[in-house]
Every structure is written in structure tokens, then in C-alpha cells.
Write a protein that holds these residues in place. Sequence first.
Motif, PDB file in Angstrom:
ATOM      1  N   ASP A 137       0.766  -1.180  -0.062  1.00  0.00           N
ATOM      2  CA  ASP A 137       0.167   0.397  -0.240  1.00  0.00           C
ATOM      3  C   ASP A 137       0.649   1.007  -0.014  1.00  0.00           C
ATOM      4  O   ASP A 137       1.413   1.275   0.751  1.00  0.00           O
ATOM      5  N   ASN A 186      -9.192  -1.662  -1.353  1.00  0.00           N
ATOM      6  CA  ASN A 186      -8.429  -2.026   0.227  1.00  0.00           C
ATOM      7  C   ASN A 186      -9.310  -3.503   0.413  1.00  0.00           C
ATOM      8  O   ASN A 186      -9.538  -3.929   0.693  1.00  0.00           O
ATOM      9  N   SER A 225       3.850  -1.589   8.712  1.00  0.00           N
ATOM     10  CA  SER A 225       4.074  -0.464   8.449  1.00  0.00           C
ATOM     11  C   SER A 225       5.958  -1.246   7.823  1.00  0.00           C
ATOM     12  O   SER A 225       6.465  -2.114   7.869  1.00  0.00           O
ATOM     13  N   GLN A 232       0.566   4.689  -0.875  1.00  0.00           N
ATOM     14  CA  GLN A 232      -0.693   5.443   0.264  1.00  0.00           C
ATOM     15  C   GLN A 232       0.247   5.760   1.366  1.00  0.00           C
ATOM     16  O   GLN A 232       0.400   6.772   2.042  1.00  0.00           O
ATOM     17  N   ASN A 233      -0.269   3.980   1.657  1.00  0.00           N
ATOM     18  CA  ASN A 233      -0.088   4.189   3.711  1.00  0.00           C
ATOM     19  C   ASN A 233       0.946   3.882   4.271  1.00  0.00           C
ATOM     20  O   ASN A 233       1.579   3.343   5.447  1.00  0.00           O
ATOM     21  N   GLN A 234       2.272   3.747   3.096  1.00  0.00           N
ATOM     22  CA  GLN A 234       3.111   3.014   3.221  1.00  0.00           C
ATOM     23  C   GLN A 234       3.599   1.817   4.243  1.00  0.00           C
ATOM     24  O   GLN A 234       3.496   1.280   5.444  1.00  0.00           O
ATOM     25  N   THR A 235       2.735   1.003   3.790  1.00  0.00           N
ATOM     26  CA  THR A 235       1.903  -0.741   4.839  1.00  0.00           C
ATOM     27  C   THR A 235       2.319  -1.197   3.498  1.00  0.00           C
ATOM     28  O   THR A 235       2.098  -1.638   2.746  1.00  0.00           O
TER      29      THR A 235
END
Length: 1062
Positions: free
Chosen positions: A218, A263, A238, A220-223
Amino acid sequence: MEPFWRIFIVFVTLVLLINGQTDNTEKGLVTSLFPGYWDPAMLNAYKGDIETVVTDQGKLNNLKFEFLPSPLITNMYPDVANSSIYYMDAAARTISRFDNFNMDLNDTYMTNTTIHEGLSRVLGSLAFDWISKNVYWTDGFFNWIGMQNAFSKDNLKYKVLIGDVLRPYALAVDPINGYMFWSDMAPTARIHRALLTGENGKAIQATALSYPNAFALDIQNQTLYFADSVRNTLEAISYSGLNRRIVVSLNGYDFGALALYDNYLCFSEQNYGSVLCHDATKGTEAWEDYIYSDPYGIVAYDKKLQPGRTDTRCPAKGCNDICVDMPTEAKCLCSEGYKLQNDGKTCIADHALTGKGILFTNGTHICVEDIRGVNDLGDKVHIPQCILANLSSVKYLQADSVKGLIFFWNTTSQLFKQYNLVSNKLTDISTSRTGNVTGLFYDWINYGLYWTESDTQSVKMIDLQDITGGIQNIQTNVQNVHSLTGDPHKSKLYWISGTSSITIESVNMDRTDRKTTVSTLNNPKGLSFSTQHDTLFWIDSGDILSFNIIKADKAEIVYEGVRDANIVLPYQDYLMFTSGESDIHAIALTSSNSRNSINITEHNTITGICIFDSRVHSKEKGACYNNGGCQHICAPSTSGPVCMCHYGFTLQPDKKSCDSVPYKNNFMLLVDYSHSMLLQVPTDKAVVTDTDVVALNITQFKDPVGVAYDSSDGFLYWSELSTRRLKRGKLDGENVTTVKIFTDHYPDRLVFHEGTGDLFFTATKDYYANPYSDTTSYIGVLRLKPDPKNPKHLILINDLDDPRCLTLYPQKGYIFYGEGGYPSYIGRANMDGTDQKEIAAADKPLGITVDYVDNMKNDSPYCYWSNDTKYNGRCSTFCLPVPGGKTCQCEDKVSLIDEFNCDNEKTCQLTVKNGAFTGICDGKLDSAGAKVSARTGGDSSASVSTVGGVLGAVLAILIIIIIIGAVCYFTRRREMRSAVYKNEPNVYFNNPPVDENSYSQFNQPTGGTGDRYHQFSNPMSETDNAYDMISEKKNNAPDENGPATYYLKEVDEKKLDTSFKP
């Protein structure tokens, strides 16, 4: 009319352009399917955005690959901007690209381009940097992460970006933030992060991992999302390795690949042959498509998932080979064998050997073959690059790939030669002739050249930094010495020697500590050493064998049937060998079925072979060489090794060792089969965190599957799948012993019944070891008392298929169990195995428990007592609760002789009101003074006397005394009472006469003042004198190996009831 048509055409064009921009239909999920028995390999495309797909409204298209050999597409990565998909083909061992890709899978205009050849035949991963146009991949046998420009037309222009990695697998890149992520599997699984240039690498997760084999990012959320196919989990962390959480746990699922689409976390699953999507936040299933095939690769194909950057710098950088566009700058990298020059963009090679290769000689030529040739499918002839030609009598090869040097021996001149690749010069190392050289080894750390001579029976060397020192003897009197090898990092030499008794010997390079390493060999040859595996390899009697010098256990056969092979050479996770022919064969150490051959033309007899790879000849080992000195986990970093502990352990002050302190009370036990651990979770805390969980520090664990605990003595019991053993030990790891070894079954789940001290278990039949055996899986019980190392075994429920879970309800006398075979169900039976019932249907149940309230009464007939549980319900062996009572049973093949006793048990029978038993003849006494049976020890057949018998004997003697003299009668009686009840508080009455079949009554004395006991035992013969047998016994204690005894509380003389008269 002409202006009208012009306006109409412009209008239609604008509409089409607008529709083309807003109605982008080139999106959806793409999966690859392995070929089946009837079906070829295929691509499936679920066309539409993800919301359309998960509502089953997406259009399904497929493309069949009819050509042979059918591809095995294990991993894919899209380049949506260029309408391409990159894929890894495990069958062809290549990385290729579909150009002109479309979601309709119309192959009219689709083309296929090979990007890279020579992958190992092992599952790996592929990633694509859509900003810099670079392809990354993992290779699990070469143990590296490679990269190259996706549009390079030269297959040699690749770079090993990260080489210090063992069994790399999952891979993902984030070009927007400039990161790459990968997992490796050995010696323990870890997840790493580095820059896209390979710099600043570090482990971000190293605990509680088993097999992280697929990644999705992910951005955008750096996951980072990852799948662990052994833990059966989809998890998220993370980018820094924090905030780890389990998205969903799916037991039995074998994850293939992973893709994040908005998602939704979508993945392929091999066991059930399906493609699924789960909510990435909640973990709930959103969609599943049963393919009934073997799906593997999966990608989300949507342009919005690969955002671009307006500040790309690579086009202006002008790199020779590879450019990486980082968030703040563009960096140039060079391909294998090339060095970046001071201008930061030009790449130049020091010499002609630019890649990683296999050097070999046929006596007249010295040539090199690309190391990736070991993965050749055998469908082409290799024409190697020759470095030297027109030589003669060349034998044995060694190299220093860092310095660009090649060493060999000339059998005619008996001189060692050195060839410098950089200066292109061939020189003699020494003018001194050697004897008959039978082995050659080069120490690339200290620059020493070592060899063995059979005619002089010696091991010799020359220091290449100072050849004026001449040839030196390292060892002498070494009979029939040959096949020299070594480990420069540990300054060790190894060779084969001996005539009648052939061995592998070793010595330090400083000439000390010569010893035998491996003995009792037949006809060994071709000895070599792997510094990566700390292992010796050699050929003996047509087989390749190995010996790990760290474990120092025994030699093992690695590969059989190598016929006339005489040279063996390890490289990474490969073994290469040659029989002196024109072929070089290679096998994977982790998969002996993967054998390839390099067919080299125009070179008929190979007389020497070695590896040319600067990584092999590096002076420094990786940060985690020898596990970095860490007890558990070594995580490499730019500053060196960082030690970590397995889950449940704490790093000690030395920053290398790990330990744990077990809970003594208020805990529950969990089996972690994936990591071979037993965990304690505290039950007296409202909130339990990871730091509260304790792993038991028991090193003897081997695949535990069941666990039980005896709180009365603090012993832990567990079952091991691979060893087929039941074991016990203390919580701190002490006193570990084997309780039982199974032959045709695997012990599985365990339940300890504290009421009787018995261990209930499930045992699953090993159908592979003995498929034609009449035995079945079953539920059994072990009687652990009195000797838990030699328990008695009883089968309770037979004819089961796959019993995988078990629990007890002792208050009701029930066993509940799960049958995982066909059909699967939850069953119930009495604890003695009777009255089996199927109470609920289930789908392969793996766990079971009972929620009940303890409503037992002390006077109940069950085997369980809340106050006293050591009497086993009067049963000599097994006491098994059943509804409304209990049954006594014997071990397998032994029968009951009465209600309580087995025919292999010797019993004692008595009735004692208000008494208790001690010693090994222990039983439970009820308030009515009912008959009790219990075991006795040894071969003793003596029965226990009763109190009435003792008093009768005393009164009979008193009557005789009265007859002899009435005057002495009163005096004598007073002396006896004082001796028995006052002056001798520990009187020992031995062998009073008793009828074995009679049971006396003894009224409870009142007003007892002490806690001491009088002891009565050992019935006497008719000729014994009772007074002669009265003796004092100090510190009287029960004798567990002696006759049975019982106790009565001591009575105060003043409160003695004297109403009884003779």
C-alpha cells in the motif's frame, strides 16, 4: 454541406477522446494457472474495477497457452502505462514480458519478449519499477536478488544487487518512496527493506515468521502486506516493521501470490484451487472464485495503482547500464563485472571475465562458462569463452576473482603457473619443481597457495606475497594424500589420506592440531569445501557425500549414481561435478531431483574446475556469517549483525543470547507447531500483550503438536510429530525424558486427567509407513503412575480415521473428540471408551473444549475427588469415569480378575474404618468401611493385620499371666498400659496373629492430642511371641517397597476409653 461534416467529425472525435479518458476498461485482476492433466497453462482476466469483480459482475476472459513446453507462470507484475505484464516462467527459467496486453486477452497483437535467462528452478518473485523501468527478481538457489533494465537487449547486462541473502523469496518495490522489500528463509525467516539501489538494507521483521512467500504494498499508507503459508496468515506491517497485525488467519490455505487492489487483499490459493479477495481492514471474505485448477500468480491491473512522477531524472542522467530514479536523485549502477567510474555514470570492466562463471580446463585451454548455465534445460550447446589457449598438460585450477588471478599446475614442467587477467600476463610462481601434485588450494584471504604431493607424502605451500620464502612443508608423512581443500576464514586445510584405512584429515594453516575429521571411507576423491554451508563434499563409490563440520555428526549421501565422477564443486545451493567428459552436471542441494547438464563442445576431457565469483572470494563474510554470534536470530544491518530473539524470549545483557522465565501459576499453554515452541499465556491479566507471552526454553522440542500439564508435580507432557514420541519435562527445560515411542502412529492431542493422573491422547495412523497394516487411528490412555517412564497403555476408542482433537468432561465421565476423516464429526463417548456417539457434523475439526461447572461431591463414586485424588478409585491400573460412576480397566492384553484388579497386579484386601493407607498398597476408604483393593510391592503375600487382632493377642497373654499369678496380674497390666501408651509413643507391633479372611473393628479413640501415628504391620507366625516382637522404631516412615501399613492417631493415656474389659 462541407462545414457541417467537418463539425460532425470534430464532435465525434471529441466524444471518443472523452470516453476514452473517462471509461477506462483496461482494469481488473489477472491470474495465471498452472497446466493440469488435461488443460494447458492459462491466463484468467477478471475485467472491471475491483467492486465489479467482487460482486461477480466482472467479465471473465481466459487465454490458453497451447504451445509446448507449457509455461509455469509463478509470478507477474504489470506495466499498465505500456500495456505490458512481466512474468516469471519456472519451466523455461526465464523472465519475459507480454507486450500489447489487454484485459480481453485477445492475443492477435500480443507479443512475448524474453528479458532474462538462467533462473534457478525454484520458486521466486518478480517486481517491476515502473518509474525507472527496471526488473527485480529473487533467485533461491543462487541466493541473490538480481536486477536489470527491462529494455536491455544484452542478457549479460544484469546486476546482483544483494548477494548476502539465503533463500530469498518474496519481493516488492515501491518506486514512489524508493524502497524495495524481500524475505529470506534461512536460517530463520526474515523480512528486509532497502533502497532500490540495494543500499541501507536492514531486517524490519524477524520474529514469529515461518514462510513469508508473497508481498503486496500500500504505497499511499506505506504498509506492507504479506502472506505466510506455514502460519496460514495474511498480515500487515508498516514500512518500518511496526504495527504488525493479522488481517485474517485461514487454516489449511496455501497462498501463492498476493495483490492489493484498493482496500481488497486478493490472493491465489493452491489447496482449494481458488482466487479470493478479503477486506484488507476487517479481514472478511469479499469474493471467491473456485477455479478447480492450480492458480498461482495474481496481479491487480489498473493504471491508478502505478502513479507516475513528474520529476523523473534518469533520461537526463545518461547511465551506461542501469539507472535507478530515487525520490531525490537518479543513481547509476553497473552490471556484473563492471565498475562505476568517477563521473558517476560510466561503467568499465577490469578484464574480460565480467560475469560470474565456472572456470575449467581440458589440459590445453582455460575457459569460462556463465554460472547461469547450470540452469540450462539441455536443449542447447554451450560455446564457452576461452581465456588461454595452446597450453599443455594443465591440471587443477584455482582463482582469485577479486584480484583477477588464475592458478594451475603444469604436469610436464611440474611448475605452478599464474595468469593475471588484468595485465594479461602468464608467469611461473616458482622455479622449483614439485613432486607429483594430487591437490591444489588457494587461500584468497592470506594469499597462500597450498598443494599435496603423493610421492613425498606431504602437504606444502608458498606465500604469494613473498615468494622469496620458497616452498614450505605444512605436514609430512601423509600417506596417499590427495584432494586438498580448505576454509580460509577459519585457516583450515582438509585432505584425503591413508591406504588400508582411508580418512579425511584436517590441520590449521599454522601447522597445528592435525586430526581425523571423517573416518572409514571406501574410495573417496574430489574433496571440496563450502564456506557458506561449513560442509565438506566428496565422491565415494559413485555417490556424493557431505559432512558438516559444525554439527560433526556423520557423513550423509547427498546424491547417488554419479558413476565415474572425479571432481565435485559447491557453489551457493548447487553442487557441480564432472566425470572428465565434456559435460558439467549440476544438482540443487535442496532438491536432488533438479539435475542439469552443461554440454560444452570441443572440450572432451575436463581436468580442472573452479568458481570465478568475487562474492565467493571476498575476505569478509556477511554480517550474519555463523549467525553473527546470535543464539536465535541474526538481522544484518549496515552497522553489522543485530541479534534478536524468537517470540516469547528476551534478549540478554550480552545482546546475543536469549532466555525466558516460565510462569509457575495462572497460565495456559499453547503449541506453536510452525516454530516448534510451547508458549505460556498468563490468565491473571486483563490485557495480554506480546511481551507477556513466554516461550518455554526447552531445546528438545521437535514439531510439538499436543501439550498437557500436571500441576501436582509441575511436569509438562507433549507429543512430537516427526519423532513419534511422547515426552515430559519441567517448565524450565530440566528433566526431559521420553514417555513413549510409537511405531505405526503419530501421537497428537493430549489431555491430562488430574483426578487419576492418567494421560489421554489421540494417535493417528502412519499410512505411508505401513499402508497395509490392519491398525487404525485411535484414542488411548496412559497410566503414568508409579513409573511415568514405563507407562501402561490402553486403547479406548479404535477404528478412527483421523482424530485430531480431544477433551474430557470428568465430572460426567465423557470424552469429546473430533474425527477429521470421512465423514468428519464431533464425537462423544464414555471415558472408558464405551457408548460412542456422533453428536455434531464438522469439517475436519482441529480443536475442541468443554465449558462446564465443577459440581462434584466428595462422596461421589467418580475417580475425581476435590480433596484427595491419589487413590485411583480402588482400581489397580486404570480408573475411568463414566456417567453415574466409574469403571476399572487394565492395560492392553490384560484382563480384570474382579471389579477392581488386573491379573498382572498383586493386591491386598482389608477394611479399615476411619483409617488411611500408605505405601504402595494405597486405596480409597469410604465412610462405611467398605472393602478396598490396592496394589502391593515385590512378591510379598503378607496381609495387613487389624487393630482387633493386636489387642486380642495382648489380652490372651494377659490372661495367661493372670492364671500364673493373680497378685502379679494388676501390676503387670499397669506396666503394659504405661509401656504401650505413654513411655513408648512409637510402639511397633510386628506380626500379630490374624486370619487373612477376617477384618477386625477398632473404635476411634477420643481426645487425640498429637499428630504422630502408631504403626501396625507384618502379621506374625503362630510360633512368634508377641512381647518379643515389641520394639521401638524411631522416625517411623512408610516403606514404599515394604509391606502395606495403616495408621491410627496416638491416644493420650488420660483420655483413653477404658470401658473395654477383657
